[in-house]
Design a protein around this motif. Structure first.
Motif, PDB file in Angstrom:
ATOM      1  N   LEU A   1       0.861  -1.181   0.000  1.00  0.00           N
ATOM      2  CA  LEU A   1       0.000   0.000   0.000  1.00  0.00           C
ATOM      3  C   LEU A   1       0.900   1.235   0.000  1.00  0.00           C
TER       4      LEU A   1
ATOM      5  N   LEU B   1      -5.008  -4.280   7.285  1.00  0.00           N
ATOM      6  CA  LEU B   1      -3.557  -4.126   7.380  1.00  0.00           C
ATOM      7  C   LEU B   1      -2.887  -5.323   8.049  1.00  0.00           C
TER       8      LEU B   1
ATOM      9  N   PRO C   1       1.735  -4.310   4.926  1.00  0.00           N
ATOM     10  CA  PRO C   1       1.562  -3.697   3.609  1.00  0.00           C
ATOM     11  C   PRO C   1       2.175  -2.308   3.496  1.00  0.00           C
ATOM     12  N   CYS C   2       2.398  -1.658   4.634  1.00  0.00           N
ATOM     13  CA  CYS C   2       3.014  -0.338   4.608  1.00  0.00           C
ATOM     14  C   CYS C   2       3.539  -0.032   6.002  1.00  0.00           C
TER      15      CYS C   2
ATOM     16  N   GLY D   1      -3.453  -5.240   3.121  1.00  0.00           N
ATOM     17  CA  GLY D   1      -3.230  -4.224   2.113  1.00  0.00           C
ATOM     18  C   GLY D   1      -4.395  -4.036   1.174  1.00  0.00           C
TER      19      GLY D   1
END
Length: 371
Positions: A102, A118, A152-153, A358
């Motif tokens: 992401l 997430l 994802p981030c 994500g």
């Protein structure tokens, strides 16, 4: 800010779980984390069957020095639990889902209302004018409990948060390094008892603690603290000194339910009757094996589907799976088992999505009707 409820005290004596020393070094990380949930299942003699709101009005979930699940009656024999689990643990095959990266640009451009998974119980809601993150954990929680896939981030890639919404104090649901790295002057909204380990935010007026059935509205989103069947522990000697909860999020005609972590219990039906229908129910459905041990505090995929039906949810989103090796169920086994349970009940795939970390679900999209 709050809708206060009655203050009638009661007496309750929770009991603890102390494993035999000869087994302590060989027990799994999950057992070290969850040995206190047996206190949450302490027997309580109830003279009558009470609905959740009556229980809360009478403060029956308050215990001396902490909290309890006043409707539970199951007792455990700690030594037998350790021996049985130690001798019968299956090997978990791999298969955790890979995260979908992401980017900050994609995150900033996401239109509300939407929810992004997430990993584990960390969700990012865009509702009304607010960005809300639940149970923030975007890293490892212990060296012995590695994350099974990269997040994802990083926390810094998310937009500035307005609210951090917490379900309970377990470290797989509240990671202080993640919390510190989030952007924005957010308010932490949590159940009662979080002040001892969130003093930095409390001193700055950024911690709001609610009891069950209390509500607060922030940037147009109404957050209602609701019961769950679980337990809490942050440090060695603070078992059940902070409350656990589920949450109802409401904004601009959209309703989402976030269970955080819970065993299946009659409360879902009562919550659905009082607050339903909801557009989306985010329900924990992993780390459920072995059932004889974890059933009071973790739902199986089948129980999560039933909880979604009890809540009268338009869509049911499974969470709390595939990120940390917390139970004996394989990390990647949930999608197939969850979909099988949904098919047996005739639920459409559009109403029962399974997201990888994500991935995003638009809350305004049609889901084929409520189940």
């Amino acid at each position: 800010m709050r809708n206060h409820i009655g203050k009638i005290r009661r007496s309750h004596r929770p009991f603890g779980l102390k494993p035999p020393p000869r087994l302590l070094d060989r027990v799994t990380p999950l057992l070290r984390m969850t040995q206190g949930h047996h206190r949450a299942a302490a027997a309580v003699e109830m003279p009558e069957v009470l609905d959740l709101e009556t229980l809360v009005l009478r403060r029956l979930h308050h215990a001396p020095g902490g909290f309890c699940n006043p409707w539970l009656s199951r007792r455990f024999q700690p030594a037998d639990i350790l021996k049985r689990w130690e001798g019968n643990r299956p090997r978990r095959p791999a298969g955790a889902p890979a995260a979908v990266p992401l980017s900050p640009e994609a995150a900033a451009a996401l239109p509300p209302p939407a929810v992004t998974f997430l990993g584990h119980s960390t969700l990012w809601f865009r509702m009304g004018a607010a960005d809300i993150i639940t149970d923030p954990v975007l890293g490892n929680i212990f060296p012995v409990l590695p994350r099974l896939q990269a997040p994802p981030c990083p926390p810094e890639a998310l937009p500035p948060m307005d609210v951090v919404l917490l379900s309970h104090a377990h470290r797989d649901h509240l990671d202080l390094p993640t919390l510190r790295r989030l952007r924005g002057r957010y308010t932490i909204v949590a159940p009662l008892g979080f002040r001892p380990f969130l003093r930095h935010w409390h001193r700055r007026g950024r911690l709001l603690e609610l009891d069950w059935f209390e509500s607060v509205t922030i940037k147009g989103v109404r957050l209602t603290c609701l019961p769950a069947q679980h337990w809490s522990r942050r440090r060695l000697r603070d078992t059940n000194r902070s409350l656990w909860a589920s949450w109802l999020l409401e904004a601009a005609g959209c309703r989402a339910f976030f269970a955080g972590d819970s065993g299946y219990f009659h409360g879902f039906h009562e919550i659905g009757r009082k607050f339903g229908p909801v557009d989306l129910a985010c329900l924990p459905a992993g780390a459920y094996e072995p059932r004889w041990f974890l059933q009071p505090v973790h739902m199986s995929p089948e129980e999560a589907v039933q909880a979604g039906l009890d809540l009268r949810a338009g869509r049911i989103l499974p969470i709390h799976w595939g990120t940390f090796p917390l139970g004996d169920d394989p990390p990647g086994a949930l999608p197939d088992r969850f979909r099988q349970a949904c098919r047996r009940l005739g639920l459409a795939e559009a109403a029962t999505p399974v997201l990888r970390p994500g991935e995003t679900l638009r809350l305004g999209d049609a889901a084929g009707g409520r189940p």
